[in-house]
Motif scaffolding. Structure first.
Motif, PDB file in Angstrom:
ATOM      1  N   GLN A   4       0.824  -1.209   0.000  1.00 16.94           N
ATOM      2  CA  GLN A   4       0.000   0.000   0.000  1.00 16.94           C
ATOM      3  C   GLN A   4       0.859   1.260   0.000  1.00 16.94           C
ATOM      4  O   GLN A   4       1.908   1.319   0.642  1.00 16.94           O
ATOM      5  CB  GLN A   4      -0.923   0.015   1.217  1.00 16.94           C
ATOM      6  N   THR A   5       0.379   2.297  -0.718  1.00 16.25           N
ATOM      7  CA  THR A   5       1.057   3.590  -0.682  1.00 16.25           C
ATOM      8  C   THR A   5       0.894   4.242   0.688  1.00 16.25           C
ATOM      9  O   THR A   5       1.732   5.043   1.098  1.00 16.25           O
ATOM     10  CB  THR A   5       0.511   4.521  -1.769  1.00 16.25           C
ATOM     11  N   GLU A   6      -0.198   3.915   1.388  1.00 15.70           N
ATOM     12  CA  GLU A   6      -0.375   4.329   2.788  1.00 15.70           C
ATOM     13  C   GLU A   6       0.377   3.328   3.664  1.00 15.70           C
ATOM     14  O   GLU A   6       0.092   2.133   3.641  1.00 15.70           O
ATOM     15  CB  GLU A   6      -1.854   4.349   3.145  1.00 15.70           C
TER      16      GLU A   6
ATOM     17  N   ASP B  46      -3.316   1.763  -4.112  1.00 18.32           N
ATOM     18  CA  ASP B  46      -3.859   3.020  -3.577  1.00 18.32           C
ATOM     19  C   ASP B  46      -5.178   2.830  -2.838  1.00 18.32           C
ATOM     20  O   ASP B  46      -5.865   3.816  -2.550  1.00 18.32           O
ATOM     21  CB  ASP B  46      -4.043   4.033  -4.706  1.00 18.32           C
TER      22      ASP B  46
ATOM     23  N   SER C 203      -5.096   4.731   0.623  1.00 19.58           N
ATOM     24  CA  SER C 203      -4.914   6.175   0.474  1.00 19.58           C
ATOM     25  C   SER C 203      -6.113   6.816  -0.212  1.00 19.58           C
ATOM     26  O   SER C 203      -6.536   7.923   0.147  1.00 19.58           O
ATOM     27  CB  SER C 203      -3.632   6.463  -0.321  1.00 19.58           C
ATOM     28  N   ARG C 204      -6.699   6.111  -1.181  1.00 20.56           N
ATOM     29  CA  ARG C 204      -7.864   6.651  -1.884  1.00 20.56           C
ATOM     30  C   ARG C 204      -9.065   6.746  -0.956  1.00 20.56           C
ATOM     31  O   ARG C 204      -9.773   7.757  -0.929  1.00 20.56           O
ATOM     32  CB  ARG C 204      -8.200   5.777  -3.088  1.00 20.56           C
TER      33      ARG C 204
ATOM     34  N   SER D 168      -8.611   9.470   1.645  1.00 16.43           N
ATOM     35  CA  SER D 168      -8.804  10.785   1.039  1.00 16.43           C
ATOM     36  C   SER D 168     -10.280  11.149   0.988  1.00 16.43           C
ATOM     37  O   SER D 168     -10.667  12.296   1.264  1.00 16.43           O
ATOM     38  CB  SER D 168      -8.205  10.798  -0.371  1.00 16.43           C
TER      39      SER D 168
ATOM     40  N   SER E  76     -11.198  -0.786  -6.257  1.00 17.55           N
ATOM     41  CA  SER E  76      -9.947  -0.656  -5.507  1.00 17.55           C
ATOM     42  C   SER E  76      -9.382  -2.017  -5.116  1.00 17.55           C
ATOM     43  O   SER E  76      -8.332  -2.090  -4.484  1.00 17.55           O
ATOM     44  CB  SER E  76     -10.168   0.191  -4.246  1.00 17.55           C
TER      45      SER E  76
END
Length: 282
Positions: free
Chosen positions: A3-5, A77, A80-81, A84, A181
């Motif tokens: 994950q980007t997070e 993502d 993170s998506r 957000s 996702s």
């Protein structure tokens, strides 16, 4: 792990597996550490309660809570998506991110996407349809705290449907993402499969007629009435009218349902709904 997070902790509730699951879990626990990868024993009450109990057991030290199934392949993502989106809502208002899925086979080959639902999420829809799999859901802390009020002695048909019902009932936020996702793996052992294809959709609609759907709604309404949550006055009226309509004679039933404006997300689903209303299978 991809994950980007990067700020996350994994809690796994093993509900009595008898295969190699625990060995795999312990491998990752050694790799990530016991503080970041926590293994918990499940309640032994089926998949829905395994998820709901885990929400309580993992504690309230987190801003967001994401469900995962063993078949998921998260897109990088995903967290993170969803964060957000959820961060745009007031933190004290129960809110849920969910959405469409990309369907893959056991070898990761793309099969298509789950149906795109375009009608707005609402309590009128939630009472008669679940719009997103739990494997796509992320709750903020306020949403998690509301779901923790689920009475422990009720039958929950499916945790994702229950969450959709409760959050809309109290006037919370549901964000349905039309962009997938996750890759949702389809195989013969899936407990709950996809809705891909006309045949699969027809089977789902035909389920309205066999008595199971009515029983599921009975269970959901019973649980909702027992839960210590503040249903909005408008939604309380909808719930009471819905119950009255279900128990009325044919002409009053049709009148009340039409007046309520309840809907499923697709035309075929709505047609099936009205057949179920006529046959008193709701």
């Amino acid at each position: 792990m991809n994950q980007t997070e990067t700020e996350w902790t994994v809690f796994v509730s093993d509900d009595g597996s008898t295969d190699g699951t625990l060995d795999i879990l312990k491998y990752y626990q050694e790799k990530l550490g016991r503080e970041r990868f926590v293994i918990i024993d499940g309640p032994g009450k089926g998949f829905a309660w395994n998820f709901i109990s885990l929400l309580e057991k993992c504690g309230d030290a987190f801003d967001y809570y994401a469900f995962s199934d063993q078949d998921d392949e998260w897109m990088p993502d995903k967290l993170s998506r969803s964060i957000s989106v959820l961060s745009g809502y007031k933190h004290n208002v129960p809110s849920v991110y969910c959405g469409r899925t990309s369907l893959v086979d056991e070898n990761g080959h793309h099969l298509g996407e789950s149906p795109l639902f375009s009608k707005p999420p609402s309590f009128k829809n939630a009472l008669i349809q679940s719009i997103a799999g739990g494997n796509t859901m992320i709750l903020n802390r306020a949403g998690r705290n509301i779901i923790n009020k689920t009475p422990i002695d009720v039958r929950i048909i499916s945790h994702d449907w229950w969450i959709y019902i409760v959050i809309t009932a109290i006037g919370g936020n549901i964000f349905y993402d039309p962009k997938p996702s996750i890759n949702y793996r389809q195989h013969t052992n899936n407990i709950v499969g996809s809705n891909l294809g006309w045949l699969a959709r027809f089977k789902r609609i035909s389920g309205l007629m066999d008595g199971h759907f009515k029983m599921w709604i009975d269970s959901n309404i019973y649980a909702l009435n027992k839960a210590d949550v503040n249903i909005t006055p408008e939604n309380r009226f909808i719930l009471e009218s819905f119950n009255e309509a279900r128990n009325s004679n044919l002409f009053k039933r049709l009148y009340l349902f039409r007046k309520l404006g309840m809907y499923r997300q697709t035309l075929l689903g709505t047609l099936g709904l009205y057949v179920a209303i006529v046959l008193k299978k709701l």
